[in-house]
Enzyme design. Structure first.
Site, PDB file in Angstrom:
ATOM      1  N   GLU A   1       4.933  -1.458   0.812  1.00 24.94           N
ATOM      2  CA  GLU A   1       3.909  -1.049   0.523  1.00 24.94           C
ATOM      3  C   GLU A   1       4.826  -0.386  -1.876  1.00 24.94           C
ATOM      4  O   GLU A   1       5.544  -0.240  -1.412  1.00 24.94           O
ATOM      5  CB  GLU A   1       3.704   0.028   0.272  1.00 24.94           C
ATOM      6  CG  GLU A   1       2.580   0.567   0.572  1.00 24.94           C
ATOM      7  CD  GLU A   1       2.368   2.015   0.850  1.00 24.94           C
ATOM      8  OE1 GLU A   1       0.833   2.159   0.189  1.00 24.94           O
ATOM      9  OE2 GLU A   1       3.411   2.588   1.200  1.00 24.94           O
TER      10      GLU A   1
ATOM     11  N   LYS B   1      -5.678  -0.955   0.139  1.00 24.74           N
ATOM     12  CA  LYS B   1      -6.074  -0.273   1.367  1.00 24.74           C
ATOM     13  C   LYS B   1      -7.300   0.140   1.272  1.00 24.74           C
ATOM     14  O   LYS B   1      -7.906   1.387   0.646  1.00 24.74           O
ATOM     15  CB  LYS B   1      -4.704   0.848   0.783  1.00 24.74           C
ATOM     16  CG  LYS B   1      -4.071   1.385   1.910  1.00 24.74           C
ATOM     17  CD  LYS B   1      -3.744   2.353   1.302  1.00 24.74           C
ATOM     18  CE  LYS B   1      -2.362   2.792   2.405  1.00 24.74           C
ATOM     19  NZ  LYS B   1      -1.133   4.094   1.952  1.00 24.74           N
TER      20      LYS B   1
ATOM     21  N   CYS C   1       0.389  -0.025   5.288  1.00 20.81           N
ATOM     22  CA  CYS C   1       0.838   1.617   5.423  1.00 20.81           C
ATOM     23  C   CYS C   1       0.343   2.048   6.759  1.00 20.81           C
ATOM     24  O   CYS C   1      -0.111   2.308   8.446  1.00 20.81           O
ATOM     25  CB  CYS C   1       1.072   2.208   4.774  1.00 20.81           C
ATOM     26  SG  CYS C   1       2.420   3.406   5.232  1.00 20.81           S
TER      27      CYS C   1
END
Length: 258
Positions: free
Chosen positions: A43, A109, A143
């Site tokens: 990331e 995300k 994540c």
């Protein structure tokens, strides 16, 4: 589905130094000695996990996108990882799925890390991305998404491989090491998590713990604390055999995520 050769890079990231990170990653990738189908980076691989968007955000035609195009073309494979993108007066933690011909897909995300104030800086994504590579259906996420099993539920076998790119701190590494195998077993898919190592600009230590787990929970790859470039194969027949012998997904609840 053919077998898939994957290279992951558990990188030390230089805090907010885009050029230095791109140079370091390119240098490390030069050690690849076999044909690979996919290179996975962490990331925000070009900056580290930062809220400093004013100085570090890039446009979709910026230097990091051009770098990814060059790397994908050089190695004849897909390259993926996330970076900070500015678009229409908003900022996104955006994963790029860059193909060797220069075409790409994006995933923003979905779950923003409120504990780190990410939700005050970035706009959330709206939907999952499913891409195909050599017959594999692949779901790449970022994540904190790992903590949300409903979002990642493998409804109707929509994916064969789940990829998580991350900046996950060592202080919660037990959670990372628990949730990745759980996602693999419950979704009957390979799961790959690629994390960074080292301290970030806030003196938060990252232990890596990058791994590949098969659909039975078996460890294909695991590495802690050290920068590591590693290439391995995920086997289509092993996945097919597991799903055939244990057809659990056929009994799963059907639902729609709103």
């Amino acid at each position: 589905m053919d077998n898939l050769k994957i290279t992951l890079f558990q990188a030390y990231l230089f805090w907010e130094k885009t050029d230095k990170n791109l140079q370091n990653i390119a240098l490390r990738l030069s050690a690849i000695r076999e044909k690979t189908d996919l290179i996975i980076l962490p990331e925000m691989f070009n900056t580290g996990f930062t809220m400093n968007v004013g100085e570090l955000a890039e446009q979709m035609n910026g230097k990091t996108m051009q770098w990814m195009k060059g790397i994908a073309a050089q190695y004849g494979c897909v390259v993926t990882g996330s970076l900070i993108i500015s678009e229409k007066d908003k900022y996104y933690n955006r994963l790029i799925w860059m193909r060797p011909d220069g075409s790409y897909e994006c995933y923003d995300k979905r779950h923003l890390f409120a504990l780190g104030q990410e939700h005050h800086t970035y706009a959330p994504g709206k939907k999952k991305l499913i891409v195909e590579l050599k017959g594999w259906k692949i779901c790449p996420v970022i994540c904190y998404d790992l903590r949300f099993p409903v979002f990642l539920r493998n409804v109707d076998n929509e994916y064969d491989l789940l990829v998580i790119v991350a900046n996950w701190p060592e202080r919660r590494s037990l959670h990372w090491r628990t949730l990745i195998p759980a996602r693999a077993v419950e979704n009957q898919a390979y799961v790959i998590g690629v994390n960074r190592v080292g301290h970030d600009g806030n003196e938060v230590y990252h232990s890596g713990d990058s791994m590949c787990i098969d659909a039975n929970g078996g460890v294909v790859y695991y590495k802690r604390d050290e920068e590591d470039l590693y290439t391995f194969t995920v086997h289509a027949e092993e996945l097919i055999k597991t799903r055939r012998a244990l057809p659990f997904l056929k009994d799963a609840d059907q639902f729609e995520l709103l």
